[in-house]
Design an enzyme around this catalytic site. Structure first.
Site, PDB file in Angstrom:
ATOM      1  N   VAL A  18       4.503  -0.907   4.144  1.00 41.61           N
ATOM      2  CA  VAL A  18       5.931  -0.615   3.993  1.00 41.61           C
ATOM      3  C   VAL A  18       6.683  -0.919   5.294  1.00 41.61           C
ATOM      4  CG1 VAL A  18       7.607   1.249   3.670  1.00 41.61           C
ATOM      5  CG2 VAL A  18       5.667   1.043   2.150  1.00 41.61           C
ATOM      6  N   THR A  96      -3.748  11.382  -0.030  1.00 38.23           N
ATOM      7  CA  THR A  96      -4.119  12.651  -0.655  1.00 38.23           C
ATOM      8  C   THR A  96      -5.043  13.404   0.304  1.00 38.23           C
ATOM      9  OG1 THR A  96      -3.969  11.609  -2.812  1.00 38.23           O
ATOM     10  CG2 THR A  96      -5.197  13.675  -2.701  1.00 38.23           C
ATOM     11  N   LEU A 223       8.892  10.398  -6.017  1.00 42.74           N
ATOM     12  CA  LEU A 223       7.686  10.821  -6.749  1.00 42.74           C
ATOM     13  C   LEU A 223       7.884  10.596  -8.247  1.00 42.74           C
ATOM     14  CD1 LEU A 223       6.735  14.185  -4.965  1.00 42.74           C
ATOM     15  CD2 LEU A 223       5.752  11.926  -4.606  1.00 42.74           C
ATOM     16  N   CYS A 278      -0.570   4.270  -4.321  1.00 43.46           N
ATOM     17  CA  CYS A 278       0.451   5.318  -4.498  1.00 43.46           C
ATOM     18  C   CYS A 278       0.509   6.019  -5.845  1.00 43.46           C
ATOM     19  CB  CYS A 278       1.812   4.744  -4.151  1.00 43.46           C
ATOM     20  SG  CYS A 278       1.906   4.335  -2.399  1.00 43.46           S
ATOM     21  N   PHE A 340      -5.887  -4.742  -6.415  1.00 41.13           N
ATOM     22  CA  PHE A 340      -5.418  -3.828  -7.473  1.00 41.13           C
ATOM     23  C   PHE A 340      -4.370  -4.477  -8.357  1.00 41.13           C
ATOM     24  CE2 PHE A 340      -1.151  -2.081  -6.618  1.00 41.13           C
ATOM     25  CZ  PHE A 340      -0.905  -2.522  -5.327  1.00 41.13           C
TER      26      PHE A 340
HETATM   27  P1  NAD Z   1      -0.344   2.026   5.620  1.00 40.97           P
HETATM   28  O1  NAD Z   1      -1.551   2.848   5.736  1.00 40.97           O
HETATM   29  O2  NAD Z   1      -0.441   0.570   5.289  1.00 40.97           O
HETATM   30  O3  NAD Z   1       0.492   2.104   6.990  1.00 40.97           O
HETATM   31  C1  NAD Z   1       0.723   3.279   7.686  1.00 40.97           C
HETATM   32  C2  NAD Z   1       0.601   2.990   9.171  1.00 40.97           C
HETATM   33  O4  NAD Z   1       1.002   4.145   9.921  1.00 40.97           O
HETATM   34  C3  NAD Z   1      -0.831   2.677   9.639  1.00 40.97           C
HETATM   35  O5  NAD Z   1      -0.878   1.371  10.201  1.00 40.97           O
HETATM   36  C4  NAD Z   1      -1.145   3.792  10.651  1.00 40.97           C
HETATM   37  O6  NAD Z   1      -1.943   3.341  11.734  1.00 40.97           O
HETATM   38  C5  NAD Z   1       0.238   4.175  11.120  1.00 40.97           C
HETATM   39  N1  NAD Z   1       0.309   5.504  11.723  1.00 40.97           N
HETATM   40  C6  NAD Z   1      -0.229   6.668  11.280  1.00 40.97           C
HETATM   41  N2  NAD Z   1       0.073   7.677  12.120  1.00 40.97           N
HETATM   42  C7  NAD Z   1       0.817   7.142  13.117  1.00 40.97           C
HETATM   43  C8  NAD Z   1       1.421   7.687  14.283  1.00 40.97           C
HETATM   44  N3  NAD Z   1       1.331   8.992  14.574  1.00 40.97           N
HETATM   45  N4  NAD Z   1       2.091   6.851  15.105  1.00 40.97           N
HETATM   46  C9  NAD Z   1       2.185   5.526  14.820  1.00 40.97           C
HETATM   47  N5  NAD Z   1       1.637   4.959  13.730  1.00 40.97           N
HETATM   48  C10 NAD Z   1       0.966   5.760  12.884  1.00 40.97           C
HETATM   49  O7  NAD Z   1       0.595   2.767   4.571  1.00 40.97           O
HETATM   50  P2  NAD Z   1       1.735   2.116   3.653  1.00 40.97           P
HETATM   51  O8  NAD Z   1       1.133   1.522   2.434  1.00 40.97           O
HETATM   52  O9  NAD Z   1       2.650   1.299   4.492  1.00 40.97           O
HETATM   53  O10 NAD Z   1       2.490   3.441   3.171  1.00 40.97           O
HETATM   54  C11 NAD Z   1       3.286   4.195   4.061  1.00 40.97           C
HETATM   55  C12 NAD Z   1       4.095   5.194   3.255  1.00 40.97           C
HETATM   56  O11 NAD Z   1       4.970   4.492   2.364  1.00 40.97           O
HETATM   57  C13 NAD Z   1       3.257   6.113   2.372  1.00 40.97           C
HETATM   58  O12 NAD Z   1       3.880   7.376   2.348  1.00 40.97           O
HETATM   59  C14 NAD Z   1       3.357   5.470   0.996  1.00 40.97           C
HETATM   60  O13 NAD Z   1       3.232   6.422  -0.043  1.00 40.97           O
HETATM   61  C15 NAD Z   1       4.756   4.912   1.012  1.00 40.97           C
HETATM   62  N6  NAD Z   1       4.969   3.738   0.136  1.00 40.97           N
HETATM   63  C16 NAD Z   1       4.029   2.743   0.096  1.00 40.97           C
HETATM   64  C17 NAD Z   1       4.273   1.612  -0.693  1.00 40.97           C
HETATM   65  C18 NAD Z   1       3.284   0.472  -0.762  1.00 40.97           C
HETATM   66  O14 NAD Z   1       3.522  -0.450  -1.519  1.00 40.97           O
HETATM   67  N7  NAD Z   1       2.195   0.484  -0.028  1.00 40.97           N
HETATM   68  C19 NAD Z   1       5.483   1.483  -1.395  1.00 40.97           C
HETATM   69  C20 NAD Z   1       6.420   2.526  -1.296  1.00 40.97           C
HETATM   70  C21 NAD Z   1       6.159   3.651  -0.518  1.00 40.97           C
HETATM   71  C1  UGA Z   2       4.360   0.751  -7.261  1.00 44.05           C
HETATM   72  C2  UGA Z   2       5.808   0.794  -7.751  1.00 44.05           C
HETATM   73  O1  UGA Z   2       6.008  -0.262  -8.697  1.00 44.05           O
HETATM   74  C3  UGA Z   2       6.772   0.629  -6.585  1.00 44.05           C
HETATM   75  O2  UGA Z   2       8.111   0.781  -7.051  1.00 44.05           O
HETATM   76  C4  UGA Z   2       6.482   1.712  -5.529  1.00 44.05           C
HETATM   77  O3  UGA Z   2       7.324   1.543  -4.412  1.00 44.05           O
HETATM   78  C5  UGA Z   2       5.023   1.593  -5.088  1.00 44.05           C
HETATM   79  O4  UGA Z   2       4.155   1.736  -6.256  1.00 44.05           O
HETATM   80  C6  UGA Z   2       4.608   2.681  -4.140  1.00 44.05           C
HETATM   81  O5  UGA Z   2       5.219   3.728  -4.057  1.00 44.05           O
HETATM   82  O6  UGA Z   2       3.574   2.411  -3.510  1.00 44.05           O
HETATM   83  P1  UGA Z   2       2.655  -1.164  -6.580  1.00 44.05           P
HETATM   84  O7  UGA Z   2       1.643  -0.083  -6.704  1.00 44.05           O
HETATM   85  O8  UGA Z   2       2.676  -1.993  -5.355  1.00 44.05           O
HETATM   86  O9  UGA Z   2       4.126  -0.550  -6.726  1.00 44.05           O
HETATM   87  O10 UGA Z   2       2.508  -2.181  -7.809  1.00 44.05           O
HETATM   88  P2  UGA Z   2       2.897  -2.121  -9.369  1.00 44.05           P
HETATM   89  O11 UGA Z   2       3.452  -3.421  -9.755  1.00 44.05           O
HETATM   90  O12 UGA Z   2       3.690  -0.921  -9.702  1.00 44.05           O
HETATM   91  O13 UGA Z   2       1.458  -1.995 -10.054  1.00 44.05           O
HETATM   92  C7  UGA Z   2       0.683  -0.819  -9.942  1.00 44.05           C
HETATM   93  C8  UGA Z   2      -0.554  -0.940 -10.808  1.00 44.05           C
HETATM   94  O14 UGA Z   2      -0.227  -0.905 -12.193  1.00 44.05           O
HETATM   95  C9  UGA Z   2      -1.330  -2.249 -10.600  1.00 44.05           C
HETATM   96  O15 UGA Z   2      -2.709  -1.989 -10.629  1.00 44.05           O
HETATM   97  C10 UGA Z   2      -0.909  -3.085 -11.794  1.00 44.05           C
HETATM   98  O16 UGA Z   2      -1.844  -4.070 -12.127  1.00 44.05           O
HETATM   99  C11 UGA Z   2      -0.801  -2.010 -12.860  1.00 44.05           C
HETATM  100  N1  UGA Z   2       0.079  -2.381 -13.993  1.00 44.05           N
HETATM  101  C12 UGA Z   2       1.389  -2.637 -13.784  1.00 44.05           C
HETATM  102  C13 UGA Z   2      -0.444  -2.398 -15.285  1.00 44.05           C
HETATM  103  O17 UGA Z   2      -1.645  -2.138 -15.498  1.00 44.05           O
HETATM  104  N2  UGA Z   2       0.396  -2.712 -16.320  1.00 44.05           N
HETATM  105  C14 UGA Z   2       1.716  -2.976 -16.136  1.00 44.05           C
HETATM  106  O18 UGA Z   2       2.423  -3.250 -17.139  1.00 44.05           O
HETATM  107  C15 UGA Z   2       2.222  -2.942 -14.837  1.00 44.05           C
END
Ligand code: NAD
Ligand code: UGA
Length: 461
Positions: A18, A96, A223, A278, A340
């Site tokens: 992110v 989690t 959420l 997520c 995934f």
């Molecule tokens: P990530 O694990 O890829 O990145 C998090 C980073 O934070 C890591 O590189 C870690 O080293 C760093 N970090 C942890 N503690 C730290 C500290 N004290 N100081 C500096 N750096 C620190 O996680 P992500 O997938 O980017 O997700 C981050 C948040 O965004 C989560 O809450 C997730 O639920 C949310 N989110 C993720 C997605 C997604 O697509 N991955 C989409 C929407 C929201």
């Molecule tokens: C999801 C949400 O779509 C984002 O809006 C959100 O920001 C993000 O989670 C987050 O909070 O991390 P992401 O997990 O990256 O994004 O990807 P999605 O496209 O939502 O797919 C999630 C999972 O559902 C994948 O395994 C995908 O293959 C599966 N999926 C998706 C299905 O099995 N069927 C569908 O019709 C769509």
């Protein structure tokens, strides 16, 4: 760091899936701001400074390159960067909890709290602090209490700006978001802080797509958005099980219901199950929050979304074993895809992990192929590495296999030469399409026994 004069200094703590893409987009769209991303992981920071970025995301490298060293900087100097910043986005991981109270459901807030304490120690001026990580509703209240009880006389305005990007389409999602959500206190200073963040996004997002709300609605909406999206997948997956019993076709059912504009046609692809870092964690967090408020019926309702997903993964492997004469021991099985979802190298909570582990337990010989996720796959299956083979070439993976299981919807798997693949496989040859992306009729005519999700079985015996 550049000595150029910038309008604002933006800092992002957490250079992950992110933090990296969102800040790169802000930097590319707003050359007037200095954007710095810090992380405690030095390898990650080093990789962001090369052309071999730490995450794979289509179009990301171009955006990073546009801004890098102009107004986008990466650093491990967390304290120094906090000191300089006017606005701080917190993008650390919130997995989690695996220990103590709430283990297996509640969000582990240790990284978030460490960040808050870092901010307070290193700050010498007032700042806006924005929760971009996904957090339990009312976390901002705790953040306010930690930050605003400082003895330096400093003031911190806490905002919530959850991220809705999906992996694989992050750049498109950031460039053209359905909405940007900004939650704030409805006080004069809260609204003033909120307007500063609205101004950042308004550099490229139309104002009517920038939604503002109170802090708690914003935190909870994130959420709930993930819970609703995952619920649609579990809904169609539950129906896929019924389709398999009744000769209905889940693709036809999805089309028939999806054309109702009230239902809509997106997110109705039945699959081996949803993965990603997520959906599961955010729903379990929602469940935990409901439980802690005594709302057990509400908690059970949302928990069932995760239960159906677990059931779908299990059902997929059980079907594989049953159809392959109740044993896969010593059989070669090629897993097509480990990420995934398509267009990412991320394997967090990928259904492929469950499928692989279960098949290994049944003593199958696995060959795993994926265009981008093999490095992560090796880490996920570390315990079984000597028994596994990995290759980027799907033809090599399928060579002498008894079965292929498609676990990720990569486009490349749609257009392979399946006649050639069939010739190279053991017979009877099985294909299990966990994403319903292949031409099943054509595969059956080639000679494969074809099993898909929620569609009639196609077998030659
Ligand atoms: P990530 O694990 O890829 O990145 C998090 C980073 O934070 C890591 O590189 C870690 O080293 C760093 N970090 C942890 N503690 C730290 C500290 N004290 N100081 C500096 N750096 C620190 O996680 P992500 O997938 O980017 O997700 C981050 C948040 O965004 C989560 O809450 C997730 O639920 C949310 N989110 C993720 C997605 C997604 O697509 N991955 C989409 C929407 C929201
Ligand atoms: C999801 C949400 O779509 C984002 O809006 C959100 O920001 C993000 O989670 C987050 O909070 O991390 P992401 O997990 O990256 O994004 O990807 P999605 O496209 O939502 O797919 C999630 C999972 O559902 C994948 O395994 C995908 O293959 C599966 N999926 C998706 C299905 O099995 N069927 C569908 O019709 C769509």
């Amino acid at each position: 760091m550049s000595e150029k004069k910038f309008e604002k200094k933006i800092l992002c703590i957490g250079a992950g899936y992110v933090g990296g893409p969102t800040m790169a987009m802000i930097a590319a769209k707003c050359p007037q701001y200095e954007v710095t991303i810090v992380d405690i992981n030095p390898e990650r920071i080093a990789a962001w400074q090369t052309d071999d970025l730490p995450i794979y995301e289509p179009g990301l490298l171009e955006v990073v390159k546009k801004a890098r060293s102009q107004n986008l900087f990466f650093s491990t100097e967390v304290d120094k960067s906090i000191k300089r910043a006017d606005i701080i986005f917190v993008c650390v991981n919130t997995p989690t909890k695996t220990y103590g109270e709430g283990a297996g459901k509640a969000a582990d807030l240790q990284f978030w709290e460490k960040t808050a304490r870092n901010i307070i120690c290193a700050s010498e001026s007032n700042k806006i602090v924005i929760e971009k990580s996904t957090l339990p509703v009312r976390t901002a209240h705790a953040m306010e209490r930690i930050l605003n009880t400082n003895d330096k006389g400093l003031r911190f305005d806490i905002l919530s700006n959850p991220e809705f990007l999906a992996e694989g389409s992050a750049i498109e999602d950031l460039e053209n978001p359905d909405r940007v959500l900004i939650g704030s206190r409805e006080t004069e200073t809260g609204i003033r802080a909120r307007d500063q963040i609205v101004d950042i996004y308004a550099n490229w997002v139309p104002r009517d797509r920038i939604i503002t709300s109170n802090l708690w609605s914003s935190e909870l909406s994130k959420l709930v958005a993930n819970a609703f999206l995952a619920q649609r997948i579990s809904s169609i997956n539950s129906i896929s099980a019924l389709c398999e019993k009744t000769e209905a076709n889940v693709g036809e059912v999805a089309k028939a219901i999806g054309t109702d504009s009230r239902i809509g046609n997106r997110f109705l692809n039945a699959s081996v199950g949803f993965g990603g870092s997520c959906f599961k964690k955010d729903i379990l967090n929602l469940v935990y929050i409901c439980e802690s408020y005594g709302l057990s019926e509400v908690a059970r309702y949302w928990e069932s979304v995760v239960e159906i997903n677990d059931y779908q993964e299990k059902r997929f492997v059980k079907n594989m074993i049953r159809l392959m004469f109740n044993t896969v021991s010593g059989k070669n099985i090629a897993l097509f895809g480990f990420a995934f979802k398509a267009n990412t190298g991320d394997t967090r909570e990928s259904p492929a992990i469950y499928v692989a582990r279960h098949l290994l337990n049944e003593r199958a010989n696995l060959v795993i192929t994926d265009p981008k996720a093999l490095t992560n796959a090796k880490e996920d299956l570390q315990e079984a590495l000597p028994d596994l083979r990995f290759t980027e070439d799907p033809y090599e993976a399928a060579d002498r296999a008894h079965a292929i299981a498609v676990l990720t919807e990569w486009d490349v798997y749609k257009n392979l030469d399946y006649e050639k693949i069939f010739m190279s496989m053991e017979k009877p040859a099985f294909i299990f399409d966990g994403r319903n992306i292949l031409d099943h009729e054509k595969l059956f005519n080639i000679g494969f026994n074809v099993t898909s999700i929620g569609k009639p079985l196609m077998k030659h015996f």
